[in-house]
Motif scaffolding. Structure first.
Motif, PDB file in Angstrom:
ATOM      1  N   LYS A 182      28.563  17.791  -4.967  1.00 57.25           N
ATOM      2  CA  LYS A 182      27.058  16.724  -5.529  1.00 57.25           C
ATOM      3  C   LYS A 182      26.141  15.986  -4.282  1.00 57.25           C
ATOM      4  CE  LYS A 182      25.610  12.954  -8.476  1.00 57.25           C
ATOM      5  NZ  LYS A 182      26.130  11.921  -9.594  1.00 57.25           N
ATOM      6  N   TYR A 204      33.495  18.473 -12.901  1.00 57.15           N
ATOM      7  CA  TYR A 204      32.437  18.478 -14.461  1.00 57.15           C
ATOM      8  C   TYR A 204      33.261  19.199 -15.727  1.00 57.15           C
ATOM      9  CZ  TYR A 204      29.214  17.993 -11.158  1.00 57.15           C
ATOM     10  OH  TYR A 204      28.025  16.745  -9.939  1.00 57.15           O
ATOM     11  N   THR A 205      33.382  18.271 -16.368  1.00 58.37           N
ATOM     12  CA  THR A 205      34.533  18.191 -17.401  1.00 58.37           C
ATOM     13  C   THR A 205      33.786  18.596 -19.240  1.00 58.37           C
ATOM     14  OG1 THR A 205      34.242  16.397 -18.616  1.00 58.37           O
ATOM     15  CG2 THR A 205      35.437  16.679 -16.489  1.00 58.37           C
ATOM     16  N   THR A 206      32.369  18.726 -18.986  1.00 55.66           N
ATOM     17  CA  THR A 206      31.849  18.922 -20.395  1.00 55.66           C
ATOM     18  C   THR A 206      30.499  20.176 -19.941  1.00 55.66           C
ATOM     19  OG1 THR A 206      30.143  17.146 -19.960  1.00 55.66           O
ATOM     20  CG2 THR A 206      32.428  17.091 -21.793  1.00 55.66           C
ATOM     21  N   ARG A 208      27.209  22.518 -19.475  1.00 56.04           N
ATOM     22  CA  ARG A 208      25.614  21.874 -19.595  1.00 56.04           C
ATOM     23  C   ARG A 208      25.500  23.102 -19.425  1.00 56.04           C
ATOM     24  NH1 ARG A 208      26.598  17.939 -21.095  1.00 56.04           N
ATOM     25  NH2 ARG A 208      26.894  15.791 -20.311  1.00 56.04           N
ATOM     26  N   ASP A 221      32.124  12.636 -18.968  1.00 55.29           N
ATOM     27  CA  ASP A 221      31.472  14.665 -18.080  1.00 55.29           C
ATOM     28  C   ASP A 221      31.580  14.362 -17.074  1.00 55.29           C
ATOM     29  OD1 ASP A 221      30.367  14.581 -20.708  1.00 55.29           O
ATOM     30  OD2 ASP A 221      28.545  13.619 -20.252  1.00 55.29           O
ATOM     31  N   GLU A 222      31.346  13.301 -15.771  1.00 55.76           N
ATOM     32  CA  GLU A 222      31.218  14.245 -14.174  1.00 55.76           C
ATOM     33  C   GLU A 222      32.418  13.075 -13.671  1.00 55.76           C
ATOM     34  OE1 GLU A 222      28.263  12.887 -10.645  1.00 55.76           O
ATOM     35  OE2 GLU A 222      27.633  13.583 -12.573  1.00 55.76           O
TER      36      GLU A 222
END
Length: 335
Positions: A182, A204-206, A208, A221-222
């Motif tokens: 990041k 990142y788990t969702t 985008r 999400d992060e």
């Protein structure tokens, strides 16, 4: 009819992909009692349990079968799935006489590749059914994504797999985690100049627009790219699977960790390619027996020396090892 309520813990299917050098193998090594199928020698610097590096598609599948039959771990790690896909490509090319895996013939080669990779995923699901977690790592690649209803295009991170294989892997998984650095852009208020800083490792788990990811256990999400960030949530959905350790008798010394390297009854000459030598070692096939397979299979005359066996015949045996073993067990060893 029985009705069940509440959470049902089960072993997890995890896909972990990310940019080069971010630490995917190290992250995977922190899952419970892992055993690696290391397709690219990425764990040589790590103190982990691993199989010998698979040099053929058949050898990789045998290693998965070994886990199914012997349950030697709590987590099986395939590191990486894109290098495993490369083994599968070479297997199909040798078996069919193809020069490459491409879209020739309405994409039938990619369909064949997806079928083989789907077979691997089915085997890994059988490992899951035994209560053993499966972690699959992969490299990430950038692909230009163009949306017809949007202005312009954007870069998107995807699994470094062929287009028919990647969806199979993502759909198979309970959890897809994307790891990246990041970077924060800071604007100097005086000069209005911008500079990048930071570089913290994140996961990142969702889903985008810029990457694929998912999870079913309510992760943020992060998160920092650290296994400790998912330990609690992961343990809530995963049943404990202690590995039984036999108590050694007092008269016997305590044995070290089990060795997964198959024993060899004899030295296999360098004349035999590594792809065949590894399979011979796994199945305890002697040099004399492999030559009998060649003779009795009608591939070469019975007086042919081993040095005269052509490379394409060795490649054929590696690709059709199951048939070679059937000939050995039914026609050679039983007589």
């Amino acid at each position: 009819m029985e009705i069940i309520t509440g959470k049902i813990p089960k072993a997890q299917k995890v896909v972990l992909y990310g940019v080069e050098g971010i630490g995917k193998s190290t992250f995977a090594s922190q899952f419970p009692a892992p055993l690696f199928i290391d397709t690219e020698d990425s764990t040589l610097h790590m103190d982990v349990k691993r199989f010998p590096k698979p040099t053929s598609w058949e050898m990789l599948m045998q290693q998965v079968d070994f886990v199914k039959q012997n349950k030697p771990c709590q987590t099986l790690v395939i590191d990486t799935i894109d290098w495993a896909e490369d083994l599968c490509k070479r297997h199909l090319m040798a078996a069919n006489g193809w020069n490459a895996i491409d879209s020739e013939g309405y994409g039938k080669k990619f369909v064949a590749l997806a079928e083989q990779m789907g077979g691997l995923l089915n085997k890994l699901s059988e490992v899951i059914d035994l209560g053993i977690n499966v972690v699959v790592t992969a490299h990430a690649m950038l692909r230009k994504k163009e949306e017809p209803d949007e202005m312009g295009a954007f870069d998107r991170y995807e699994l470094k797999l062929e287009k028919k294989t990647a969806p199979l892997v993502k759909e198979w998984a309970d959890m897809v985690l994307f790891a990246n650095y990041k970077t924060t852009v800071i604007t100097d208020s005086k000069t209005n100049s911008k500079k990048a800083t930071g570089g913290q490792r994140m996961m990142y788990t969702t889903h985008r627009p810029a990457w694929d990811a998912k999870n079913r256990i309510g992760l943020a999400d992060e998160l920092p790219f650290d296994y400790a960030q998912i330990t609690q949530a992961f343990s809530e959905v995963t049943p404990p699977q202690p590995v039984p350790v036999a108590e050694p008798e007092q008269s016997q010394p305590v044995q070290s960790e089990p060795n997964f390297e198959p024993e060899r009854n004899e030295e296999i000459p360098v004349t035999i390619p590594r792809s065949v030598a590894d399979l011979m070692s796994n199945d305890q096939v002697s040099v004399e027996e492999i030559m009998q397979i060649i003779y009795q299979g009608g591939f070469m005359p019975a007086d042919t020396p081993i040095e005269n066996v052509p490379k394409d015949l060795w490649d054929y045996l590696a690709t059709n090892w199951a048939s070679a073993m059937n000939l050995l067990n039914t026609k050679i060893r039983n007589f």
